[in-house]
Design a protein around this motif. Sequence first.
Motif, PDB file in Angstrom:
ATOM      1  N   ASP A  76       1.563   7.211  -3.871  1.00  0.00           N
ATOM      2  CA  ASP A  76       0.154   6.590  -3.029  1.00  0.00           C
ATOM      3  C   ASP A  76      -0.652   5.090  -3.575  1.00  0.00           C
ATOM      4  O   ASP A  76      -0.979   4.574  -2.674  1.00  0.00           O
ATOM      5  N   ALA A 121       1.939   4.794  11.056  1.00  0.00           N
ATOM      6  CA  ALA A 121       1.306   4.428  11.048  1.00  0.00           C
ATOM      7  C   ALA A 121       0.891   3.502  11.837  1.00  0.00           C
ATOM      8  O   ALA A 121       0.010   3.370  12.773  1.00  0.00           O
ATOM      9  N   SER A 176      -4.480   4.609   5.358  1.00  0.00           N
ATOM     10  CA  SER A 176      -5.242   5.937   5.749  1.00  0.00           C
ATOM     11  C   SER A 176      -5.817   5.956   6.276  1.00  0.00           C
ATOM     12  O   SER A 176      -5.684   5.112   7.906  1.00  0.00           O
ATOM     13  N   VAL A 236       4.724   1.332   1.029  1.00  0.00           N
ATOM     14  CA  VAL A 236       5.116   1.990   2.363  1.00  0.00           C
ATOM     15  C   VAL A 236       6.788   2.369   2.503  1.00  0.00           C
ATOM     16  O   VAL A 236       7.064   1.319   3.199  1.00  0.00           O
ATOM     17  N   TYR A 266      -0.034   4.337   0.545  1.00  0.00           N
ATOM     18  CA  TYR A 266      -0.143   4.757   2.532  1.00  0.00           C
ATOM     19  C   TYR A 266      -1.052   4.031   3.259  1.00  0.00           C
ATOM     20  O   TYR A 266      -2.137   3.164   2.766  1.00  0.00           O
ATOM     21  N   ASP A 298       7.272   6.110   7.337  1.00  0.00           N
ATOM     22  CA  ASP A 298       5.622   5.814   7.707  1.00  0.00           C
ATOM     23  C   ASP A 298       5.431   4.862   8.250  1.00  0.00           C
ATOM     24  O   ASP A 298       3.859   5.145   8.552  1.00  0.00           O
ATOM     25  N   THR A 337       1.051  -0.672   0.075  1.00  0.00           N
ATOM     26  CA  THR A 337      -0.387   0.117   0.039  1.00  0.00           C
ATOM     27  C   THR A 337       1.040   1.545   0.150  1.00  0.00           C
ATOM     28  O   THR A 337       1.879   0.663   0.546  1.00  0.00           O
TER      29      THR A 337
END
Length: 264
Positions: free
Chosen positions: A190, A202, A150, A194, A148, A198, A146
């Motif tokens: 995006d 998360a 969300s 990742v 990012y 980041d 992924t």
Amino acid sequence: MSLRFSVLASGSTGNMLYAGTDKQKLLVDAGLSGKAAEALFKQVGADIQEVAGILVTHEHSDHIKGLGVLARKYKLPIYANEKTWKAMEHLIGEVPTEQKFVFPVGAVQSFGDIDVESFGVSHDAAEPMFYVFHHAGKKLVLITDTGYVSDRMKGIIKGADAFIFESNHDVEMLRMGRYPWSVKRRILSDVGHVSNEDAALAMAEVITDNTKHIYLAHLSQDNNMKELARLSVSQVLEGKGFEIGRALQLHDTDPKNPTKIQYV
């Protein structure tokens, strides 16, 4: 009756997760050859013939390379959403209709004593999705591939007892590395992967007192190292007040060697 799992393989060359209980066993993805998959099962003392089905995340080859072979040889049901089925059918060879099942995004399906929840991620595939495993009040999350994480994803995965979490690349290694800019841009986008930092940021939002184990997954062979991923994630989490190595353990994964069976 504990939920247990092994990350059989993780990385750009192939991905497979074994998860289950005494009553039910499942495989997520089959990104290695059939022969390699069988060898990995033997290494962790598991029997591939006991697997009840294969859950597919998306159609990229490092997730489905051995899918058709294993499904045909062991007569395993395959579960994927409709868009993923359309994208991968020509890649996995003929699979009997009775072994094909649709698992929609955002759905929950029960496999014996395990409830599996699917959720969408942001990646350049037809309709990529990953999974949360629920059993006897315990929660295992798999989230890789992924660009990012969300707020929606965080809400679904928060509070897991164990996470298998993408920590794909170090941004500076990627920027300075040998990849063409088009590939670098795709990874950094995006719908890419990742980064260590980041991922850690998360994680800091979804870890709770329940969380005991985090497996750093899908590391780039060219743009990351296990030690660097662990250091980067540890620094961020410790800066947020988490005690790594005590209540919360970080674990490596590997593209060729399975992790030891972990009980949740």
